[in-house]
Design a protein around this motif. Structure first.
Motif, PDB file in Angstrom:
ATOM      1  N   UNK A  61       0.827  -1.206   0.000  1.00  0.00           N
ATOM      2  CA  UNK A  61       0.000   0.000   0.000  1.00  0.00           C
ATOM      3  C   UNK A  61       0.863   1.258   0.000  1.00  0.00           C
ATOM      4  N   UNK A  62       1.937   1.234   0.781  1.00  0.00           N
ATOM      5  CA  UNK A  62       2.864   2.385   0.825  1.00  0.00           C
ATOM      6  C   UNK A  62       3.457   2.630  -0.557  1.00  0.00           C
ATOM      7  N   UNK A  63       3.867   1.553  -1.223  1.00  0.00           N
ATOM      8  CA  UNK A  63       4.455   1.678  -2.559  1.00  0.00           C
ATOM      9  C   UNK A  63       3.469   2.275  -3.548  1.00  0.00           C
ATOM     10  N   UNK A  64       2.209   1.834  -3.474  1.00  0.00           N
ATOM     11  CA  UNK A  64       1.184   2.331  -4.393  1.00  0.00           C
ATOM     12  C   UNK A  64       0.890   3.804  -4.139  1.00  0.00           C
ATOM     13  N   UNK A  65       0.726   4.167  -2.876  1.00  0.00           N
ATOM     14  CA  UNK A  65       0.420   5.564  -2.530  1.00  0.00           C
ATOM     15  C   UNK A  65       1.560   6.487  -2.944  1.00  0.00           C
ATOM     16  N   UNK A  66       2.780   6.078  -2.627  1.00  0.00           N
ATOM     17  CA  UNK A  66       3.929   6.897  -2.990  1.00  0.00           C
ATOM     18  C   UNK A  66       4.047   7.026  -4.504  1.00  0.00           C
ATOM     19  N   UNK A  67       3.771   5.934  -5.227  1.00  0.00           N
ATOM     20  CA  UNK A  67       3.864   5.963  -6.687  1.00  0.00           C
ATOM     21  C   UNK A  67       2.855   6.937  -7.283  1.00  0.00           C
ATOM     22  N   UNK A  68       1.633   6.949  -6.739  1.00  0.00           N
ATOM     23  CA  UNK A  68       0.628   7.889  -7.238  1.00  0.00           C
ATOM     24  C   UNK A  68       1.015   9.336  -6.911  1.00  0.00           C
TER      25      UNK A  68
END
Length: 248
Positions: free
Chosen positions: A31-38
């Motif tokens: 989830x952290x990776x996805x949020x940071x990527x967005x």
């Protein structure tokens, strides 16, 4: 639960989860990776668009930043807690060699054709409506950038994070490969900004990619099959855009 028990639901399974990450932390860091990527995508697109380069180019560069962030996160996380990246991400050669790729691609094509036929019978415009979001990029001078972004960047980023890092962390838990397949496919589908029908189609394709991973034991196969599928879809979108079919 032993590795053998975890892979029993998948017939002729070659996959063994080897993630050192517990399930909840795997989900959290995904989830952290996805949020940071967005966030990276949004900030990059905003910064680039303010320079006067144009929104289509800004969207492409933002997507590129998003993909690179996800790839970096997945590779970095797989190597933490004593994990070996090639094992955690299942990047070893597939069982069955080149036949594995042919089997994977044939399976995907059969499923996609069946879904497309069903969707077309319900509403012929449903699929085209999901693809219209790419119309501005396809009409821009840098339309060609869709091929590396959609055909290469997306399969690498999405497979490494969802069916690489996330899948391995969940498949070794009590839910096994079946539960991991359902959860990772759902998470993957929800990051796509499509209609309900489109998201459902992505979810089913995610199940197919998970099955291919478990059957072949290698993430290389879903990556290649995903890439070929996306490249073909991109070529179709470029052709349709040239005909004016995807014009809003």
């Amino acid at each position: 639960m032993s590795d053998a028990t975890a892979i029993e639901p998948m017939r002729s399974a070659a996959y063994t989860p080897r993630s050192p990450w517990p399930p909840l932390k795997t989900i959290l860091w995904t989830a952290v990776a996805i949020i940071l990527a967005f966030l990276v995508a949004g900030l990059t697109a905003l910064a680039v668009s303010s320079s006067g380069i144009g929104m289509p180019a800004a969207m492409i560069l933002g997507t590129l930043g998003q993909q690179l962030t996800i790839i970096a996160f997945a590779i970095a996380l797989a190597g933490m807690r004593g994990g070996r990246r090639i094992e955690v991400l299942s990047l070893a050669p597939p069982r069955g060699g080149l036949k594995s790729y042919a089997m994977g691609f044939a399976t995907l094509i059969i499923v996609v054709l069946a879904m497309s036929s069903a969707i077309h019978a319900i509403d012929p415009d449903l699929i085209k409506s999901d693809l219209k979001q790419f119309s501005d990029i396809l009409k821009s001078p840098i339309w060609w950038a869709m091929f590396p972004i959609v055909g290469l960047g997306a399969p690498l980023a999405e497979e490494l994070l969802f069916r690489g890092f996330l899948f391995s962390g969940l498949a070794g838990s009590r839910i096994g490969v079946v539960g991991a397949s359902l959860l990772t496919s759902a998470a993957w589908a929800l990051v796509h900004s499509y209609s309900l029908i489109g998201i459902t189609q992505v979810f089913i394709i995610g199940i197919v990619f998970s099955w291919i991973l478990v059957r072949t034991g290698s993430l290389r196969v879903p990556i290649v099959v995903h890439s070929v599928y996306n490249l073909g879809l991109t070529a179709l979108m470029v052709t349709e855009a040239g005909k004016g079919v995807l014009t809003p």
